[in-house]
Scaffold this motif. Structure first.
Motif, PDB file in Angstrom:
ATOM      1  N   LEU A 126       0.830  -1.469  -0.122  1.00  0.00           N
ATOM      2  CA  LEU A 126       0.149  -0.077  -0.292  1.00  0.00           C
ATOM      3  C   LEU A 126       0.574   1.350   0.029  1.00  0.00           C
ATOM      4  CD1 LEU A 126      -3.168  -1.292   2.710  1.00  0.00           C
ATOM      5  CD2 LEU A 126      -3.044  -1.344   0.058  1.00  0.00           C
ATOM      6  N   LEU A 127       2.283   1.108  -0.403  1.00  0.00           N
ATOM      7  CA  LEU A 127       3.560   2.604  -0.178  1.00  0.00           C
ATOM      8  C   LEU A 127       3.901   2.537  -1.419  1.00  0.00           C
ATOM      9  CD1 LEU A 127       4.665   4.574   1.659  1.00  0.00           C
ATOM     10  CD2 LEU A 127       6.465   3.012   1.744  1.00  0.00           C
ATOM     11  N   ASP A 128       3.456   3.965  -1.764  1.00  0.00           N
ATOM     12  CA  ASP A 128       3.654   4.685  -3.252  1.00  0.00           C
ATOM     13  C   ASP A 128       4.483   5.223  -3.350  1.00  0.00           C
ATOM     14  OD1 ASP A 128       0.699   3.414  -4.408  1.00  0.00           O
ATOM     15  OD2 ASP A 128       0.344   4.599  -3.426  1.00  0.00           O
ATOM     16  N   GLU A 129       4.724   5.851  -2.160  1.00  0.00           N
ATOM     17  CA  GLU A 129       6.577   6.895  -1.967  1.00  0.00           C
ATOM     18  C   GLU A 129       6.618   7.313  -0.391  1.00  0.00           C
ATOM     19  OE1 GLU A 129       6.433  10.614  -5.296  1.00  0.00           O
ATOM     20  OE2 GLU A 129       4.951  10.917  -3.699  1.00  0.00           O
TER      21      GLU A 129
ATOM     22  N   SER B 152      14.158  -5.836  -3.764  1.00  0.00           N
ATOM     23  CA  SER B 152      13.917  -6.689  -4.640  1.00  0.00           C
ATOM     24  C   SER B 152      12.557  -6.572  -5.051  1.00  0.00           C
ATOM     25  CB  SER B 152      14.827  -7.852  -5.243  1.00  0.00           C
ATOM     26  OG  SER B 152      14.677  -8.195  -6.056  1.00  0.00           O
ATOM     27  N   PRO B 153      12.546  -5.458  -5.341  1.00  0.00           N
ATOM     28  CA  PRO B 153      12.620  -4.671  -6.453  1.00  0.00           C
ATOM     29  C   PRO B 153      12.833  -3.696  -5.511  1.00  0.00           C
ATOM     30  CG  PRO B 153      10.212  -4.095  -7.383  1.00  0.00           C
ATOM     31  CD  PRO B 153      10.801  -5.280  -5.807  1.00  0.00           C
ATOM     32  N   SER B 154      14.391  -2.191  -5.730  1.00  0.00           N
ATOM     33  CA  SER B 154      14.277  -1.466  -4.773  1.00  0.00           C
ATOM     34  C   SER B 154      13.067  -0.257  -5.181  1.00  0.00           C
ATOM     35  CB  SER B 154      15.670  -1.204  -5.441  1.00  0.00           C
ATOM     36  OG  SER B 154      16.035  -0.632  -6.563  1.00  0.00           O
ATOM     37  N   LEU B 155      14.057   1.087  -4.051  1.00  0.00           N
ATOM     38  CA  LEU B 155      12.911   1.683  -4.082  1.00  0.00           C
ATOM     39  C   LEU B 155      13.459   2.448  -5.603  1.00  0.00           C
ATOM     40  CD1 LEU B 155      12.834   2.901  -0.854  1.00  0.00           C
ATOM     41  CD2 LEU B 155      10.995   2.040  -1.770  1.00  0.00           C
ATOM     42  N   GLN B 156      12.673   3.513  -5.695  1.00  0.00           N
ATOM     43  CA  GLN B 156      13.549   4.527  -7.679  1.00  0.00           C
ATOM     44  C   GLN B 156      13.263   5.748  -7.243  1.00  0.00           C
ATOM     45  OE1 GLN B 156      14.281   2.122 -10.938  1.00  0.00           O
ATOM     46  NE2 GLN B 156      13.838   0.874  -8.274  1.00  0.00           N
ATOM     47  N   LEU B 157      14.428   6.008  -6.709  1.00  0.00           N
ATOM     48  CA  LEU B 157      14.680   7.460  -6.837  1.00  0.00           C
ATOM     49  C   LEU B 157      14.382   8.574  -7.503  1.00  0.00           C
ATOM     50  CD1 LEU B 157      16.213  10.266  -4.762  1.00  0.00           C
ATOM     51  CD2 LEU B 157      18.141   9.422  -6.462  1.00  0.00           C
ATOM     52  N   THR B 158      13.258   9.147  -7.800  1.00  0.00           N
ATOM     53  CA  THR B 158      12.598  10.089  -8.548  1.00  0.00           C
ATOM     54  C   THR B 158      12.525  11.471  -8.351  1.00  0.00           C
ATOM     55  OG1 THR B 158      10.722  10.615  -6.900  1.00  0.00           O
ATOM     56  CG2 THR B 158      10.974   8.657  -8.789  1.00  0.00           C
ATOM     57  N   ALA B 159      13.436  12.419  -7.561  1.00  0.00           N
ATOM     58  CA  ALA B 159      13.989  13.593  -7.996  1.00  0.00           C
ATOM     59  C   ALA B 159      14.925  13.385  -6.068  1.00  0.00           C
ATOM     60  CB  ALA B 159      12.505  14.126  -7.115  1.00  0.00           C
ATOM     61  N   ALA B 160      15.736  14.778  -6.334  1.00  0.00           N
ATOM     62  CA  ALA B 160      16.771  15.182  -5.062  1.00  0.00           C
ATOM     63  C   ALA B 160      16.705  16.963  -5.327  1.00  0.00           C
ATOM     64  CB  ALA B 160      18.017  14.760  -5.672  1.00  0.00           C
TER      65      ALA B 160
ATOM     66  N   GLU C 106      16.283  16.990   0.213  1.00  0.00           N
ATOM     67  CA  GLU C 106      14.937  16.103  -0.112  1.00  0.00           C
ATOM     68  C   GLU C 106      14.790  14.708  -0.897  1.00  0.00           C
ATOM     69  OE1 GLU C 106      11.062  17.686   0.438  1.00  0.00           O
ATOM     70  OE2 GLU C 106      10.890  17.497  -1.319  1.00  0.00           O
ATOM     71  N   LEU C 107      15.085  13.682  -0.297  1.00  0.00           N
ATOM     72  CA  LEU C 107      15.026  12.168  -1.833  1.00  0.00           C
ATOM     73  C   LEU C 107      13.580  12.106  -1.711  1.00  0.00           C
ATOM     74  CD1 LEU C 107      18.435  11.247  -0.255  1.00  0.00           C
ATOM     75  CD2 LEU C 107      18.106  12.574  -1.993  1.00  0.00           C
ATOM     76  N   THR C 108      13.166  11.884  -3.511  1.00  0.00           N
ATOM     77  CA  THR C 108      11.790  11.232  -3.449  1.00  0.00           C
ATOM     78  C   THR C 108      12.300   9.481  -3.639  1.00  0.00           C
ATOM     79  OG1 THR C 108      10.875  13.522  -3.911  1.00  0.00           O
ATOM     80  CG2 THR C 108       9.798  11.790  -4.203  1.00  0.00           C
ATOM     81  N   TYR C 109      11.271   8.613  -3.328  1.00  0.00           N
ATOM     82  CA  TYR C 109      11.203   7.503  -4.320  1.00  0.00           C
ATOM     83  C   TYR C 109       9.940   7.290  -4.557  1.00  0.00           C
ATOM     84  CZ  TYR C 109      15.837   7.352  -2.125  1.00  0.00           C
ATOM     85  OH  TYR C 109      17.480   7.668  -1.864  1.00  0.00           O
ATOM     86  N   SER C 110       9.891   6.403  -6.194  1.00  0.00           N
ATOM     87  CA  SER C 110       8.934   5.901  -5.947  1.00  0.00           C
ATOM     88  C   SER C 110       9.218   4.040  -5.604  1.00  0.00           C
ATOM     89  CB  SER C 110       7.986   5.549  -7.427  1.00  0.00           C
ATOM     90  OG  SER C 110       9.475   5.441  -7.990  1.00  0.00           O
ATOM     91  N   VAL C 111       7.900   3.523  -4.909  1.00  0.00           N
ATOM     92  CA  VAL C 111       7.755   1.955  -5.023  1.00  0.00           C
ATOM     93  C   VAL C 111       6.947   1.039  -5.884  1.00  0.00           C
ATOM     94  CG1 VAL C 111       7.055   0.819  -3.341  1.00  0.00           C
ATOM     95  CG2 VAL C 111       7.411   2.600  -1.935  1.00  0.00           C
ATOM     96  N   PRO C 112       7.972   0.639  -6.317  1.00  0.00           N
ATOM     97  CA  PRO C 112       7.224  -0.068  -7.415  1.00  0.00           C
ATOM     98  C   PRO C 112       5.969  -0.305  -7.442  1.00  0.00           C
ATOM     99  CG  PRO C 112       9.944  -0.492  -7.017  1.00  0.00           C
ATOM    100  CD  PRO C 112       9.561   0.485  -6.569  1.00  0.00           C
ATOM    101  N   SER C 113       5.108  -0.570  -7.928  1.00  0.00           N
ATOM    102  CA  SER C 113       3.901  -1.228  -7.815  1.00  0.00           C
ATOM    103  C   SER C 113       4.249  -2.651  -8.116  1.00  0.00           C
ATOM    104  CB  SER C 113       3.106  -0.887  -8.819  1.00  0.00           C
ATOM    105  OG  SER C 113       3.261  -1.189 -10.126  1.00  0.00           O
ATOM    106  N   GLY C 114       3.868  -3.870  -7.790  1.00  0.00           N
ATOM    107  CA  GLY C 114       3.519  -5.068  -7.699  1.00  0.00           C
ATOM    108  C   GLY C 114       4.781  -5.623  -6.782  1.00  0.00           C
ATOM    109  N   ALA C 115       5.621  -4.659  -5.923  1.00  0.00           N
ATOM    110  CA  ALA C 115       7.117  -5.642  -5.107  1.00  0.00           C
ATOM    111  C   ALA C 115       6.338  -6.606  -4.187  1.00  0.00           C
ATOM    112  CB  ALA C 115       7.294  -3.719  -4.617  1.00  0.00           C
ATOM    113  N   ALA C 116       6.748  -7.285  -4.037  1.00  0.00           N
ATOM    114  CA  ALA C 116       6.836  -8.196  -3.132  1.00  0.00           C
ATOM    115  C   ALA C 116       7.531  -7.792  -1.850  1.00  0.00           C
ATOM    116  CB  ALA C 116       7.729  -9.313  -3.437  1.00  0.00           C
ATOM    117  N   PRO C 117       6.399  -7.944  -1.091  1.00  0.00           N
ATOM    118  CA  PRO C 117       6.173  -8.036   0.583  1.00  0.00           C
ATOM    119  C   PRO C 117       8.080  -8.276   0.878  1.00  0.00           C
ATOM    120  CG  PRO C 117       4.423  -9.425   0.044  1.00  0.00           C
ATOM    121  CD  PRO C 117       5.250  -9.205  -1.365  1.00  0.00           C
TER     122      PRO C 117
END
Length: 188
Positions: free
Chosen positions: A129-132, A155-163, A172-183
């Motif tokens: 349920l975590l997106d960002e 795996s998968p890792s968070l994806q850095l989208t902004a710094a 300030e760092l912003t990361y997206s959480v890949p959808s369908g990431a394994a718990p």
């Protein structure tokens, strides 16, 4: 609509000291220089753990200020806690999934803010349920304390989208959480 963990941490990854203090944070900069003023406008509901809520009671409400949020808040706790008169606070326990559903309905299309702590945010991550994650990394180290996110996420890792540079005290760092990431699995 996103479910976001917006927080600050020390350079060594702690959101609070061992005794839940945030005093290390305030000398590092002015909240109005961060993305918070814009961020909070997009929030329709929020969740926090009992330690975060009790900190708010001691340092905000107990200091004579009003409850700072107009949005409905869900406080996760396994014990009874005092409320704040006329504040839209719901006390809950257990699985985050049904609470997240209620928060989505209440948010009216706006974002959900996971205020903290890290273990609660980890439960939202584990449930998918975590997106960002938006974290302001402070220019101090604490050596120990309450971790930013006590989960192994590789795996998968968070994806850095902004710094973003936020003055001499923060990045300030912003990361997206890949959808369908394994718990994730908590360390044993």
């Amino acid at each position: 609509m996103k479910t976001q963990y917006y927080t600050a941490c020390s350079l060594d990854g702690f959101i609070a000291t061992d005794d839940h203090s945030l005093e290390w944070l305030f000398p590092l900069g002015d909240i109005n220089d961060t993305s918070y003023p814009v961020f909070i406008q997009g929030v329709g509901a929020l969740a926090m753990g009992s330690s975060t809520y009790e900190w708010m009671l001691r340092h905000v409400v107990g200091a004579g200020a009003a409850w700072p949020y107009t949005q409905p808040a869900w406080v996760f706790s396994s014990r009874a806690l005092p409320g704040v008169p006329s504040a839209p606070i719901h006390f809950v326990r257990g699985d985050v999934r049904p609470v997240h559903d209620a928060m989505k309905r209440a948010a009216g299309g706006k974002n959900i803010w996971l205020v903290g702590g890290g273990d609660l945010v980890g439960q939202f991550h584990d449930a998918g349920l975590l997106d960002e994650v938006i974290v302001q990394v402070g220019s101090v180290t604490l050596g120990s304390g309450r971790p930013l996110l006590p989960r192994r996420i590789v795996s998968p890792s968070l994806q850095l989208t902004a710094a973003k540079f936020v003055g001499p005290g923060f990045a300030e760092l912003t990361y997206s959480v890949p959808s369908g990431a394994a718990p994730s699995r908590q360390p044993s």
